[in-house]
Design a protein around this motif. Sequence first.
Motif, PDB file in Angstrom:
ATOM      1  N   GLU A 188      26.787  -4.756 -33.210  1.00  0.00           N
ATOM      2  CA  GLU A 188      26.998  -5.764 -32.169  1.00  0.00           C
ATOM      3  C   GLU A 188      25.975  -6.884 -32.307  1.00  0.00           C
ATOM      4  O   GLU A 188      24.800  -6.630 -32.544  1.00  0.00           O
ATOM      5  N   ILE A 189      26.425  -8.132 -32.203  1.00  0.00           N
ATOM      6  CA  ILE A 189      25.529  -9.291 -32.257  1.00  0.00           C
ATOM      7  C   ILE A 189      25.840 -10.195 -31.080  1.00  0.00           C
ATOM      8  O   ILE A 189      26.990 -10.604 -30.883  1.00  0.00           O
ATOM      9  N   ASN A 190      24.814 -10.479 -30.288  1.00  0.00           N
ATOM     10  CA  ASN A 190      24.970 -11.342 -29.102  1.00  0.00           C
ATOM     11  C   ASN A 190      26.125 -10.896 -28.212  1.00  0.00           C
ATOM     12  O   ASN A 190      26.913 -11.701 -27.711  1.00  0.00           O
ATOM     13  N   LYS A 192      28.794  -9.239 -28.977  1.00  0.00           N
ATOM     14  CA  LYS A 192      30.127  -9.218 -29.593  1.00  0.00           C
ATOM     15  C   LYS A 192      30.181  -8.161 -30.694  1.00  0.00           C
ATOM     16  O   LYS A 192      29.290  -8.084 -31.539  1.00  0.00           O
ATOM     17  N   SER A 193      31.241  -7.348 -30.668  1.00  0.00           N
ATOM     18  CA  SER A 193      31.432  -6.333 -31.703  1.00  0.00           C
ATOM     19  C   SER A 193      31.670  -7.011 -33.050  1.00  0.00           C
ATOM     20  O   SER A 193      32.419  -7.987 -33.131  1.00  0.00           O
ATOM     21  N   VAL A 194      31.041  -6.484 -34.073  1.00  0.00           N
ATOM     22  CA  VAL A 194      31.103  -7.114 -35.393  1.00  0.00           C
ATOM     23  C   VAL A 194      32.186  -6.444 -36.243  1.00  0.00           C
ATOM     24  O   VAL A 194      32.296  -5.222 -36.298  1.00  0.00           O
ATOM     25  N   ILE A 249      31.342 -15.831 -39.597  1.00  0.00           N
ATOM     26  CA  ILE A 249      30.208 -15.413 -38.763  1.00  0.00           C
ATOM     27  C   ILE A 249      29.969 -16.314 -37.564  1.00  0.00           C
ATOM     28  O   ILE A 249      29.152 -15.989 -36.710  1.00  0.00           O
ATOM     29  N   LYS A 251      31.321 -16.988 -34.751  1.00  0.00           N
ATOM     30  CA  LYS A 251      31.445 -16.484 -33.376  1.00  0.00           C
ATOM     31  C   LYS A 251      30.268 -15.603 -32.965  1.00  0.00           C
ATOM     32  O   LYS A 251      30.084 -15.322 -31.771  1.00  0.00           O
ATOM     33  N   TYR A 252      29.472 -15.140 -33.945  1.00  0.00           N
ATOM     34  CA  TYR A 252      28.322 -14.295 -33.609  1.00  0.00           C
ATOM     35  C   TYR A 252      27.027 -15.100 -33.416  1.00  0.00           C
ATOM     36  O   TYR A 252      26.021 -14.534 -33.031  1.00  0.00           O
ATOM     37  N   LYS A 254      24.344 -17.774 -31.830  1.00  0.00           N
ATOM     38  CA  LYS A 254      23.964 -18.145 -30.463  1.00  0.00           C
ATOM     39  C   LYS A 254      24.473 -19.526 -30.077  1.00  0.00           C
ATOM     40  O   LYS A 254      24.832 -19.779 -28.946  1.00  0.00           O
TER      41      LYS A 254
END
Length: 256
Positions: A188-190, A192-194, A249, A251-252, A254
């Motif tokens: 997960e990044i910020n 959101k599931s990766v 990438i 959407k992940y 900031k």
Amino acid sequence: MKKIVILTGATGGLGREFLKQIMNENIDEVWAIARNEQKLSELREKYGKKVTPIPLDLSDLEGIKQLENRLRESNPQVMYLINNAGLAKMGKYNDFSIEEIDKTINVNCKAPVMLAKLCIPYMVKGSRILNITSASAFQPNPYINLYAASKAFERSYSRALNIELERTGITSIAVCPGWIDTELLQKEINGKSVRFPGLVTADRVVKQAIRDAKKGKDMSVCSLYVKCQHVNVKLLPQRWVMKIWMAGISKYLKEN
């Protein structure tokens, strides 16, 4: 004379898989190197007395020198050097401290070169160096630019070293996996599931790497997905390749 394997990054998901599979080789000891002494001890408990835990920080030159002294005292036959230790972090260029930059370059670039320099005099015909790079070594990758650049260095060094060692019977191979399904993968990044395209198991990567090393290849590429990626980055302009990467990438990040 003892036949040994030197494995760095031994306590991570890929490192543990290398340890598990390399135990089937004709070797007497595996020198398992990592920073966490407790996790190294757990490896010895699980895999037995063949495992020699060596707690070292490869970002520190003193750690490299400790290994140099150990080799000199033991005078073993190094059958495999597996440079698996590595540091990775996703972020913008200014998200990294000077210390993080220094440590990443030391572990990802300097340590594999120094360990090869130390181990080759103890190697014989049939010995193998496996440098665990990445599919990120194929192209410039914004937001993991330091990691990708360091792995490009390691891949280039490894393949060139293989030519230099040609007459000795020692081989050097760059192992270039894509996404590997281990507990270290950031799911997960910020918030959101990766999604990880082409995700493969550590078992598959290691089997392919050892098989390719035994065949004398200078590069191991696991999975059709990564093989297609390797071809694409040769055919497409790198600016296009980076745009494709950014589309995957964005959407992940900031900013978005």
